[in-house]
Design a protein around this motif. Structure first.
Motif, short mmCIF file in Angstrom:
data_model
loop_
_atom_site.label_atom_id
_atom_site.label_comp_id
_atom_site.label_asym_id
_atom_site.label_seq_id
_atom_site.Cartn_x
_atom_site.Cartn_y
_atom_site.Cartn_z
N LEU A 215 0.83 -1.21 0.00
CA LEU A 215 0.00 0.00 0.00
C LEU A 215 0.87 1.26 0.00
O LEU A 215 0.63 2.19 -0.79
CB LEU A 215 -0.93 0.01 1.21
N ILE A 216 1.84 1.32 0.87
CA ILE A 216 2.72 2.49 0.92
C ILE A 216 3.44 2.66 -0.41
O ILE A 216 3.54 3.78 -0.94
CB ILE A 216 3.74 2.37 2.07
N THR A 217 3.92 1.56 -0.97
CA THR A 217 4.61 1.63 -2.26
C THR A 217 3.68 2.10 -3.36
O THR A 217 4.04 2.94 -4.19
CB THR A 217 5.17 0.25 -2.62
N GLY A 218 2.45 1.57 -3.38
CA GLY A 218 1.49 1.95 -4.41
C GLY A 218 1.15 3.43 -4.37
O GLY A 218 1.14 4.12 -5.41
N VAL A 219 0.87 3.93 -3.18
CA VAL A 219 0.55 5.35 -3.03
C VAL A 219 1.74 6.21 -3.46
O VAL A 219 1.58 7.22 -4.15
CB VAL A 219 0.14 5.67 -1.57
N SER A 220 2.92 5.79 -3.07
CA SER A 220 4.13 6.56 -3.40
C SER A 220 4.40 6.55 -4.89
O SER A 220 4.82 7.57 -5.46
CB SER A 220 5.33 5.99 -2.64
N LEU A 221 4.17 5.42 -5.57
CA LEU A 221 4.35 5.38 -7.02
C LEU A 221 3.41 6.36 -7.72
O LEU A 221 3.80 7.01 -8.69
CB LEU A 221 4.11 3.96 -7.54
N LEU A 222 2.19 6.47 -7.21
CA LEU A 222 1.25 7.43 -7.81
C LEU A 222 1.73 8.86 -7.59
O LEU A 222 1.58 9.71 -8.48
CB LEU A 222 -0.14 7.25 -7.21
N ILE A 223 2.28 9.14 -6.42
CA ILE A 223 2.81 10.49 -6.16
C ILE A 223 4.01 10.77 -7.06
O ILE A 223 4.06 11.79 -7.75
CB ILE A 223 3.19 10.65 -4.68
N PHE A 224 4.98 9.86 -7.04
CA PHE A 224 6.20 10.05 -7.83
C PHE A 224 5.89 10.21 -9.31
O PHE A 224 6.27 11.21 -9.94
CB PHE A 224 7.14 8.85 -7.66
N PHE A 225 5.21 9.23 -9.87
CA PHE A 225 5.11 9.16 -11.32
C PHE A 225 3.85 9.82 -11.86
O PHE A 225 3.81 10.18 -13.04
CB PHE A 225 5.27 7.72 -11.79
N GLY A 226 2.82 10.01 -11.02
CA GLY A 226 1.70 10.83 -11.44
C GLY A 226 2.13 12.28 -11.58
O GLY A 226 1.84 12.95 -12.57
N ALA A 227 2.88 12.76 -10.57
CA ALA A 227 3.41 14.13 -10.63
C ALA A 227 4.42 14.26 -11.76
O ALA A 227 4.42 15.26 -12.49
CB ALA A 227 4.03 14.51 -9.29
N LEU A 264 -1.05 -2.16 -6.86
CA LEU A 264 -0.61 -2.43 -5.49
C LEU A 264 -1.62 -1.91 -4.46
O LEU A 264 -1.87 -2.56 -3.44
CB LEU A 264 0.76 -1.81 -5.25
N ILE A 265 -2.20 -0.75 -4.73
CA ILE A 265 -3.21 -0.21 -3.81
C ILE A 265 -4.44 -1.10 -3.80
O ILE A 265 -4.98 -1.44 -2.74
CB ILE A 265 -3.58 1.22 -4.23
#
Length: 275
Positions: A215-227, A264-265
């Motif tokens: 979950l933490i990885t999934g949320v972070s991937l969205l922040i990193f690569f969505g931005a 992942l989320i």
């Protein structure tokens, strides 16, 4: 008085020692890895895992991320040149690293590390590494800023930068006596990495969401690569091939990582760890 722009005139070389140069970019890579090691080693110690886990992880991360970032740049951005001059791939000191390549290589290396060392899911490991990864990314983007590279299109916003030490900026945006300040996209990327750092830290320490593996990885991937996907719309093309592309190379490489984050989320509850 309104600030028209910021004149960025920073020497990318921190120290000149005869023929030897200590550059900000290399220094920030090194500092990022040192800080990352401290973060992960303390977290492993907090959870009661062996000290050698962090030591081995440090080696895996350095080797895979540097090699992956170099190969990513050569393969994704300038293969026409490097395919014809393969020996140039080894000349990493000349510059040319791609963060997407580093991420893909890191995932592969840590899948192997997880099987050999932790005997746990690679996403279990990434959930604990995300704050460290965010710190490394912040340091690298700061290095890009000190190099006056990877900046954005012209802007009339008061925080636009005139990258006067950049040949690219001089050729594109300082002609006929008119200097056009540009988006400091390196700083924008540092900010979204900071958001990922704070978010992952809170998810782990305050809300204990590491219990839902991935979950933490999934949320972070969205922040990193969505931005990252959004910011690419205001960046200058890194290579000539990107000029006429609807989505540039960085955006195309971000898409699978965004989809991985969503996956992942969506599936994190199925991987809930027993405590």
């Amino acid at each position: 008085m309104t600030l028209a722009s910021i004149v960025w005139d920073v020497d990318p070389v921190l120290v000149h020692l005869g023929s030897l140069e200590i550059r900000w970019y290399g220094l920030m890579w090194g500092l990022g890895f040192i800080l990352a090691y401290e973060i992960v080693s303390r977290l492993f110690k907090k959870e009661g895992y062996p000290d050698y886990w962090a030591d081995k992880l440090f080696v895996y991360c350095i080797i895979s991320s540097v090699i992956g970032a170099r190969l990513g740049h050569c393969l994704f951005y300038e293969w026409d040149f490097y395919g014809a001059h393969p020996i140039e791939i080894l000349k990493i000191w000349k510059g040319g690293l791609a963060s997407h390549g580093g991420v893909f290589a890191l995932i592969l290396a840590l899948i192997w590390y997880s099987k050999k060392v932790t005997k746990k899911s690679v996403w279990w490991l990434f959930d604990r590494m995300i704050p460290a990864v965010a710190v490394v990314c912040i340091c690298i983007r700061f290095g890009n800023l000190m190099n006056s590279e990877i900046f954005g299109f012209p802007t009339s916003l008061p925080w636009g930068f005139e990258f006067i030490r950049s040949r690219e900026w001089q050729e594109l945006y300082n002609q006929n006596g008119v200097a056009q300040p540009c988006h400091p996209t390196q700083i924008y990327e540092m900010l979204y990495c900071l958001v990922a750092l704070i978010t992952s830290w809170l998810m782990y320490y305050k809300f204990h969401l590491q219990r839902q593996i991935g979950l933490i990885t999934g949320v972070s991937l969205l922040i990193f690569f969505g931005a990252r996907f959004g910011l690419e719309f205001m960046k200058n093309p890194q290579v000539a091939e990107e000029v006429n592309m609807t989505l540039n190379i960085g955006q195309l490489l971000s898409l699978p990582l965004i989809l991985l984050g969503i996956y992942l989320i969506a599936t994190s509850k199925k991987r809930k760890e027993a405590f």
